[in-house]
Structures are given as structure tokens and as C-alpha cells.
Design a protein around this motif. Sequence first.
Motif, short mmCIF file in Angstrom:
data_model
loop_
_atom_site.label_atom_id
_atom_site.label_comp_id
_atom_site.label_asym_id
_atom_site.label_seq_id
_atom_site.Cartn_x
_atom_site.Cartn_y
_atom_site.Cartn_z
N ASP A 240 -40.79 35.93 -31.72
CA ASP A 240 -40.95 35.99 -30.28
C ASP A 240 -40.37 34.72 -29.66
N ASP A 241 -39.91 34.84 -28.41
CA ASP A 241 -39.35 33.69 -27.68
C ASP A 241 -38.25 32.99 -28.46
N VAL A 242 -37.30 33.75 -28.98
CA VAL A 242 -36.19 33.15 -29.75
C VAL A 242 -35.36 32.20 -28.91
N ASP A 243 -35.41 32.40 -27.58
CA ASP A 243 -34.62 31.51 -26.72
C ASP A 243 -35.08 30.05 -26.83
N ASP A 244 -36.29 29.87 -27.36
CA ASP A 244 -36.85 28.52 -27.48
C ASP A 244 -36.48 27.82 -28.79
N ALA A 280 -37.47 38.67 -29.76
CA ALA A 280 -37.78 38.96 -28.37
C ALA A 280 -37.49 37.73 -27.53
N SER A 281 -37.09 37.98 -26.29
CA SER A 281 -36.80 36.88 -25.38
C SER A 281 -37.15 37.29 -23.96
N LYS A 282 -37.65 36.32 -23.19
CA LYS A 282 -37.97 36.62 -21.79
C LYS A 282 -36.73 36.50 -20.92
N VAL A 283 -35.73 35.78 -21.45
CA VAL A 283 -34.53 35.56 -20.63
C VAL A 283 -33.32 36.22 -21.31
N ASP A 284 -32.30 36.43 -20.50
CA ASP A 284 -31.08 36.99 -21.03
C ASP A 284 -30.39 35.91 -21.88
N VAL A 289 -26.18 31.35 -24.00
CA VAL A 289 -24.95 31.15 -24.77
C VAL A 289 -23.91 30.46 -23.87
N LYS A 290 -23.81 30.99 -22.64
CA LYS A 290 -22.81 30.44 -21.73
C LYS A 290 -23.13 28.97 -21.40
N LYS A 293 -26.71 26.61 -24.87
CA LYS A 293 -28.04 26.35 -25.42
C LYS A 293 -28.39 27.31 -26.55
N PHE A 294 -27.56 28.30 -26.74
CA PHE A 294 -27.82 29.25 -27.82
C PHE A 294 -26.50 29.54 -28.52
N ARG A 295 -26.54 29.53 -29.86
CA ARG A 295 -25.30 29.74 -30.61
C ARG A 295 -24.78 31.15 -30.40
N GLU A 296 -23.50 31.24 -30.13
CA GLU A 296 -22.91 32.54 -29.88
C GLU A 296 -22.97 33.43 -31.13
N ASP A 297 -22.69 32.81 -32.31
CA ASP A 297 -22.70 33.62 -33.54
C ASP A 297 -24.09 34.19 -33.83
#
Length: 460
Positions: A240-244, A280-284, A289-290, A293-297
Motif C-alpha cells: 500500500d502507498d507505493v508512492d511513498d 496501491a497508491s493514492k496519487v497518479d 515519474v515526471k 520521484k518515482f522510477r520509470e522502470d
Amino acid sequence: MKVVIIEDEKIKRITLRDALLREGYEVVDFESPIFAVNYIEQNEVDVVVTDIRLPDMDGMEVLKIIKKINPNIMVIMITAYGTIENAVEAMKLGAYDYITKPFSSERLIMILKKIEKYKELEKENIELKKRLDERYSFSNIVGKSKAMQNIYSQIEIVAQSDATVLIIGESGTGKDLVANAIHQLSPRKNKPFVKLSCASLPETLLETELFGHEKGAFTGAIKERKGKFECANGGTLFLDDVDDIPLSSQVKLLNVIQEKRFERIGGNESIKVDVRLICASKVDLFNLVKLGKFREDLYYRISVIPIKIPPLRERREDIPLLIEHFLNKFGRPELKFTPEAMEAMIAYEWPGNVRQLENIVQRIVVLTKGNVVTREALPSEITGAIKSGIDNIWNKEKIDLGKVLADFEQRALRWALEKSGYNQTKAAEILNLKRTTLREKMKKIRLNIEPTSLKSVKNL
Ligand SMILES: Nc1ncnc2c1ncn2[C@@H]1O[C@H](COP(=O)(O)OP(=O)(O)OP(=O)(O)O)[C@@H](O)[C@H]1O
Ligand SMILES: [Mg+2]
């Protein structure tokens, strides 16, 4: 189909019976309507063919009694010349059709075929409706909106595969519920479902949680410990919250996904795992990625199948259903919302989505003594809110722009008037309108705000 014939003329009765039997119908025939009614009361019958003029009881009486016994029984009246008025009367009472004497058996068979077709269609409709009804909920998830129906289908499909699923949705939209449903419907359902929330976990802790550690890997590591990947082996790991997840840990996660093996912290033995990953992520995530803050791969790895759960305010048609669901859950299925109260619940923005709705229904259940929930009894955050009629139109197929704008204007006027204590000068100020313009608009929609009609303003 089972057909009952009531006809006192013996020859006519036998001819009809034999003709219908030849067509494959099940037939029971009676001379006396009293015996016939008795039979219909105790047996399952589809169609009754009855003469209007009968001994003992009038055919119209028979019709009324049959319709009382079972309104689904189709009744065909046989009328003689001169009793057409009766036939019309019979149709009004619920007869399916009538035939005038003299008639051929074929004529009756034609009507029966029509009834057969009708009954088949009706059965199909009932089954279709049942299937749709079932889709009002799916594996503990409630919702009948198109968006939710789509999600049900997506869950059904992805559950069968091992592909990584990324669930995106605001807080409280049901991401956990969807992740659970996917696991429960998958071939891994008897294996573990392990969840890890990555929110605000410092890097080292996150990695220990994911991969575990060997004894003595760091101070405090007095015993070896399995990580979530190992615990979930054979089953599903829900992150959960992978964006973090910090960038540095993202590399390690990517590695496990690609290699399906990893090492515990402080260890050098490579451990192989078979884990289905749901994130799961709350944000797109793509926005992250843009932003770098998140690896594109990693993004492409985990978003093989994205499932987007729309916020509750974009599927308001689910609100009444969810309310009913939670009333049941909290043991008060008999509680009823007045139309005004329901309208307010539907109009509210629900920033906390379904979780907030669940909490509010629970609060209402506790606070409501009787069986009726009025608008006044709702928490003020709900009744105080003004629905922007604009917000809930985007999930529709078609809109009537004029109506939407008029509706919005009406609500804005009502909102401003309520806010200003029905002071027109103040209300005009709030809306940045001239007082005369406000009055004109009020007049146009017949919004009368004499003190005696305050109630009608509120019910607008
Ligand atoms: N469609 C739904 N039908 C029934 N209950 C729902 C639905 N959606 C959410 N809920 C309920 O709302 C609560 C919140 O749901 P859940 O925990 O799945 O949301 P979430 O998206 O994971 O939230 P968060 O982002 O805060 O983790 C739970 O009690 C869940 O059972
Ligand atoms: Mg959650």
C-alpha cells in the motif's frame, strides 16, 4: 405449460382438450367452474381457458377468483355472440385475451403460443435482472455505478493471472477491498495475503519489512527475521502507498520483481519466492515519474494492469446503495432516510470517500432513536455543504447543459439566501450580483422568500 379448460359443452370441451394435448400441452378440463377453481387453488397452472356463460358460476366470477389466487395465471375468455361487452369487461379485470364462438382450436393454440413466448421473455428478464442485481455487489464491494461494474469485471479477469496490479484511488475509496477481492478470487486464495503499508516508513525499516534480516545484521537484530516477501510466498503481497517508497528502495524492489529472488539484509543467500504483487497508491504515479520521484522502470513494472477507483463524488449513484449496505452492517436495516436527508447525503462531496460515509452512517445509527433519519439529524458538515451540481455530471453519457446550469444557479441562489439568513441584499453581495438581478433570477425560478414560505425555499 399447464392449461385448464372450463367449458360446460362436452363436445367443445373434448375437442379443445384433444387439440391442445396434440400440441404437447398438459391439459385438465372441467365442466364445473367450482371444481376447476378448487383445482387451480391446489395445483400450479399457467393458463385457464374459460367460457363466460357457465352453470353455477359466471365466467367473470371465475376470472376474479383466479386472479386472486395467482395473478400470474393467464386467463382466456370464451364469449358467445352477444357477450362481447363482457369480454371487454373481462380484459379490464385482467383477462389475457378472448375468443368469440365459434372458433377453431388453431385460434386458441395461436394465443397459447403467444403466451408461451411472453412467459419465456418474462423468465429471461427476471434472470437478467437477478444477474444485474448480483452485480450491485461483488466480493464485499458494493456499488452499481458503471465505474464499479467495470472494476468488478477487471477484478474477475486479473484474479486469474499473476500480473502485477496497481490500484489507484483516493483515501477510503476501497483499495484494500479490491486488493483482497483479487486475492480471494485468484488461484492463490488458500495461500497468504500479506499487506505492507509503505507510508512514511524510513528506508531501512521498509527494507527490513520487505526482505527480512539475518541475525546480527545490525544492532538490535538479535534473531533472524522473515520479510513480507518470504511470508507471502505462494500468495499475494499487497504494497500500500507505493508512492511513498524512497528512490533507493525502489531499485531493490524492482530487482525482486524482475529476478523473483532477493537476499535478506545482512545475508548473502539468495532466496527465491513466488509472489503475486498488488500495489496501491493514492496519487497518479506517473505524475511522480515526471517529477523524478518515482522510477520509470519500476512504474512500468507495477502498473501492468492499472485499476482506477473513482472518488465517491464521481459515482454518487452508489451512495444510496452504500448507505443501505452500512445500515445493514450496523444492524439497523429498518432505518429510513427522508428524501431531503438522502438528497443531502448524495449532494455532499465526501472527501473521505466510502470510509467517511461508513463512519457517518455509523454515527447516525448510534444517534437515531426512531426509524427515520431527517435532514436535520445529519451531521452539520453534510447539510452545510452546497453541492456543486457541476461536479457530478462528468460520469454521465449525455448532459443537458441548460438544465445543469439552471440547476446550479438555483442551488447557488438557495445557498446564498440560506447563508445570508434570507437577506436579499447580503445574498446579492455573496453572489456578486446586483440586488435587482438577484430579484429577477428569483422571480424567474419563482423563488419566493416571504417569511411564510421559507420552508418551500428549503425544499426547493
Ligand atoms: N465499494 C465499497 N463497498 C463497501 N464498502 C466499502 C467500499 N469501498 C470502501 N468500503 C469500506 O470503506 C472503508 C475503507 O475502504 P478501504 O480501506 O478499502 O479504502 P482504501 O482506499 O484502502 O483507503 P486508504 O487509502 O485510506 O488505505 C472500509 O471499511 C471498506 O470496507
Ligand atoms: Mg488502504
